[in-house]
Design a protein around this motif. Structure first.
Motif, PDB file in Angstrom:
ATOM      1  N   ARG A 104      -4.986   1.344  -8.026  1.00  0.00           N
ATOM      2  CA  ARG A 104      -5.141  -0.043  -7.574  1.00  0.00           C
ATOM      3  C   ARG A 104      -5.250  -0.142  -6.052  1.00  0.00           C
ATOM      4  O   ARG A 104      -5.672  -1.163  -5.536  1.00  0.00           O
ATOM      5  CB  ARG A 104      -3.977  -0.873  -8.082  1.00  0.00           C
ATOM      6  N   VAL A 138      -2.297  -3.686  -2.942  1.00  0.00           N
ATOM      7  CA  VAL A 138      -1.991  -4.707  -3.937  1.00  0.00           C
ATOM      8  C   VAL A 138      -1.253  -5.860  -3.261  1.00  0.00           C
ATOM      9  O   VAL A 138      -0.344  -5.643  -2.469  1.00  0.00           O
ATOM     10  CB  VAL A 138      -1.122  -4.118  -5.073  1.00  0.00           C
ATOM     11  N   ASP A 139      -1.660  -7.083  -3.595  1.00  0.00           N
ATOM     12  CA  ASP A 139      -0.935  -8.275  -3.164  1.00  0.00           C
ATOM     13  C   ASP A 139       0.073  -8.627  -4.247  1.00  0.00           C
ATOM     14  O   ASP A 139      -0.294  -8.808  -5.418  1.00  0.00           O
ATOM     15  CB  ASP A 139      -1.887  -9.459  -2.954  1.00  0.00           C
ATOM     16  N   ASP A 152       0.879  -1.167   0.000  1.00  0.00           N
ATOM     17  CA  ASP A 152       0.000   0.000   0.000  1.00  0.00           C
ATOM     18  C   ASP A 152       0.917   1.217   0.000  1.00  0.00           C
ATOM     19  O   ASP A 152       1.323   1.711   1.041  1.00  0.00           O
ATOM     20  CB  ASP A 152      -0.907  -0.008   1.223  1.00  0.00           C
ATOM     21  N   THR A 198       1.113   2.523  -5.827  1.00  0.00           N
ATOM     22  CA  THR A 198      -0.065   1.686  -6.093  1.00  0.00           C
ATOM     23  C   THR A 198      -1.355   2.483  -5.956  1.00  0.00           C
ATOM     24  O   THR A 198      -2.316   2.250  -6.691  1.00  0.00           O
ATOM     25  CB  THR A 198      -0.106   0.456  -5.162  1.00  0.00           C
TER      26      THR A 198
END
Length: 162
Positions: free
Chosen positions: A98, A101-102, A89, A93
């Motif tokens: 988005r 995000v993983d 985070d 991102t």
């Protein structure tokens, strides 16, 4: 009533006989035959005495310390790796719209280092460890001589008492 010198003599004589019994039974306890001669008694005492085992173990440890100190002169190769999922985070991102995000990441690092000069610190540690080893070896020798002398005195006292 006994005076102190007579009492002290009796105590010393009793301690000598107790020590003689302990030394005579020590080789039997480990499965060897009883000593017939003074030389055999001394060899058995030096071979099986716990103080000798202790000093020999300390000498082996000092030998390993020399190897450890010397190892600082040798090159070192390090490999670090990590892998796995992480939650990101960051402003990047979030700026792409988005949000959180993983991500799956893999990282690896290999490094090779060699000591060039440390102002003789490693050389001094090696010299110190070698001195400790010499001291440990001298302790083994001194303890062996002490045990030998104690055994000879007790052996001769027992022969004199027969």
């Amino acid at each position: 009533m006994l005076n102190n010198s007579v009492r002290g003599t009796k105590v010393r004589r009793t301690l000598k006989y107790m020590l003689a019994g302990a030394l005579a039974s020590a080789p039997l306890a480990v499965g060897t035959a009883s000593a017939e001669t003074l030389v055999e008694a001394i060899e058995a005492a030096i071979t099986y005495h716990p103080r000798i085992y202790r000093d020999q173990a300390l000498s082996v440890a000092a030998d390993h310390a020399v190897e450890e100190a010397y190892s600082e002169f040798l090159p070192k190769l390090d490999l670090e790796a990590s892998s796995g999922w992480e939650v990101t985070d960051s402003p990047t991102t979030r700026g792409t719209g988005r949000g959180v995000v993983d991500l799956f990441r893999n990282e690896a690092r290999l490094s090779l280092t060699q000591l060039v000069f440390d102002f003789h610190g490693t050389a001094n540690r090696v010299a110190s460890a070698e001195s400790e080893l010499e001291s440990s070896n001298a302790d083994v020798q001194a303890t062996s001589e002490e045990i030998g002398i104690e055994t000879a005195n007790v052996f001769l006292d027992v022969l004199g008492a027969r």
